[in-house]
Each structure stands twice: as structure tokens, then as C-alpha cells.
Design a protein around this motif. Structure first.
Motif, short mmCIF file in Angstrom:
data_model
loop_
_atom_site.label_atom_id
_atom_site.label_comp_id
_atom_site.label_asym_id
_atom_site.label_seq_id
_atom_site.Cartn_x
_atom_site.Cartn_y
_atom_site.Cartn_z
N ASN A 127 2.10 -15.54 4.86
CA ASN A 127 2.53 -16.51 3.84
C ASN A 127 4.04 -16.69 3.85
OD1 ASN A 127 -0.06 -17.04 2.98
ND2 ASN A 127 0.02 -15.59 1.30
N ASP A 128 4.78 -15.58 4.00
CA ASP A 128 6.24 -15.66 4.08
C ASP A 128 6.66 -16.50 5.28
OD1 ASP A 128 6.51 -13.87 1.91
OD2 ASP A 128 6.61 -12.12 3.23
N LEU A 129 6.03 -16.23 6.42
CA LEU A 129 6.36 -16.96 7.64
C LEU A 129 6.07 -18.45 7.48
CD1 LEU A 129 7.39 -16.75 10.55
CD2 LEU A 129 5.01 -16.37 11.25
N ALA A 130 4.94 -18.78 6.87
CA ALA A 130 4.60 -20.19 6.65
C ALA A 130 5.63 -20.87 5.75
CB ALA A 130 3.20 -20.30 6.04
N ARG A 131 6.06 -20.18 4.71
CA ARG A 131 7.05 -20.75 3.80
C ARG A 131 8.39 -20.94 4.51
NH1 ARG A 131 10.18 -18.13 -0.97
NH2 ARG A 131 11.16 -19.98 -1.84
N ILE A 132 8.79 -19.97 5.32
CA ILE A 132 10.05 -20.08 6.06
C ILE A 132 9.98 -21.25 7.03
CG2 ILE A 132 11.54 -18.94 7.77
CD1 ILE A 132 10.66 -16.24 6.34
N ASP B 34 11.58 -11.31 3.29
CA ASP B 34 11.96 -10.02 3.88
C ASP B 34 12.33 -8.98 2.83
OD1 ASP B 34 12.33 -8.44 6.20
OD2 ASP B 34 14.51 -8.76 6.09
N ALA B 35 12.19 -9.31 1.56
CA ALA B 35 12.59 -8.39 0.49
C ALA B 35 11.89 -7.05 0.58
CB ALA B 35 12.35 -9.03 -0.88
N HIS C 109 17.47 -23.31 0.76
CA HIS C 109 16.04 -23.02 0.62
C HIS C 109 15.54 -22.14 1.76
CE1 HIS C 109 15.43 -26.93 -1.92
NE2 HIS C 109 16.05 -25.98 -2.58
N VAL C 110 16.05 -22.38 2.98
CA VAL C 110 15.68 -21.54 4.12
C VAL C 110 16.16 -20.11 3.88
CG1 VAL C 110 16.03 -21.12 6.60
CG2 VAL C 110 15.70 -23.45 5.77
N VAL C 111 17.41 -19.98 3.44
CA VAL C 111 17.97 -18.65 3.18
C VAL C 111 17.14 -17.92 2.13
CG1 VAL C 111 19.97 -17.42 2.23
CG2 VAL C 111 20.31 -19.26 3.90
N MET C 112 16.83 -18.61 1.04
CA MET C 112 16.06 -17.97 -0.05
C MET C 112 14.65 -17.59 0.41
SD MET C 112 18.10 -17.43 -2.45
CE MET C 112 16.86 -16.72 -3.50
N ALA C 113 13.99 -18.47 1.13
CA ALA C 113 12.64 -18.17 1.61
C ALA C 113 12.66 -16.96 2.55
CB ALA C 113 12.04 -19.38 2.32
#
Length: 160
Positions: A122-127, A114-115, A105-109
Motif C-alpha cells: 500500500n505504501d509503494l502504491a501511494r508513493i 518508511d516510518a 506529497h511524494v516526500v510525505m508519502a
């Protein structure tokens, strides 16, 4: 996992749930539920959050260290947990499977975030959320391995 998510999880897993935890923190079950839900009309204070954490740790409830883990994860830290007696005995296979799942899940987030070449708020919060859950899984694995080690030592001493 955010600190508030952690507290909500802890309250739900406290014996008797919100109804039995609320009086211990000087609130009604409904007020505590609203504070933990993030209702903007109800503010959860640090002293209440800390008290919930202390009560759950004292009772050794499931997820009792989630709040301190979430706080530590926000600061990049790692909290070492005590060895616990596990119902049905420690299961290394289940624990390592959980670690693998949470790390995926960490890898996917991270990859999703970073895509586009930019990591948004929001990306940072999810990671951070996924990383905190992975840390919790790693800590459970450590507890499991330590409990299994303790069982092995006890068996070896009993035979000797």
C-alpha cells in the motif's frame, strides 16, 4: 495517479464528457462510466483505454497525456509532452508552485511509508501515485516554460 484514474480524468475533461466520448469508443455513456469506475462487472480493455487516450490527445483536451504518463510512471519512465498554447498565457509561478506541492506529497508519502522501516504494498502504491502526479506537474512546468520561451522569441522577432 493510476492509469485508470487518468482515463477517468480524461473522460471527464473530454468536451461533452462521457456522453460524447462513449460513442467514439463504441460504448454507451453508462457502460463507459462503469468501466472507468472500476466496477468489477465491467472490464476496461487495453484497446478501449488506448482509443480513449488517442481520441483525447487528438482533441488536445486537458489531461490528455495523463494515461501515457501513468503508464510510463509505472515503468519508471518520463514522457516528453508537446508545447501547448495556454489560456491566459503561461504562468511559471503557478506551475512551479504546483511542482513544489506535488513533490511535497511524494516526500510525505515516502516518509510516511518508511516510518516503520518497511515499505508495504500500500505504501509503494501511494508513493507511485504521488510520484506520477509530481511527474505530471513537472511536465506541465516544462510545457509552461517552453510556451513562455516561444512567446519571448516571437516578441523578439516582431521587434527586430
Amino acid at each position: 495517479m493510476t492509469p485508470q484514474d487518468a482515463l477517468r480524468q480524461m473522460a471527464k475533461n473530454y468536451p461533452g464528457g462521457y456522453e460524447s466520448l462513449a460513442p467514439r469508443v463504441g460504448k454507451t455513456a453508462e457502460v463507459l462510466r462503469k468501466e472507468l469506475s472500476g466496477d468489477p462487472k465491467f472490464k476496461l480493455g487495453l484497446s478501449t483505454a488506448t482509443l480513449i487516450s488517442e481520441i483525447c490527445i487528438e482533441a488536445n483536451t486537458p489531461h490528455c497525456h495523463d494515461f501515457v504518463n501513468a503508464i510510463a510512471a509505472d515503468g519508471g519512465g518520463f514522457v516528453r509532452l508537446p508545447v501547448l498554447e495556454m489560456e491566459g498565457g503561461p504562468c511559471v509561478h503557478r506551475s512551479i508552485s504546483s511542482v513544489t506541492q506535488e513533490l511535497s506529497h511524494v516526500v510525505m508519502a515516502t516518509m510516511d511509508g518508511d516510518a516503520d522501516g518497511v515499505i508495504s504494498d500500500n505504501d509503494l502504491a501511494r508513493i507511485h501515485k504521488e510520484a506520477a502526479e509530481a511527474l505530471a506537474a513537472v511536465q506541465l512546468l516544462i510545457q509552461t516554460v517552453e510556451a513562455k520561451h516561444k512567446q519571448g522569441k516571437a516578441r523578439a522577432e516582431a521587434v527586430a
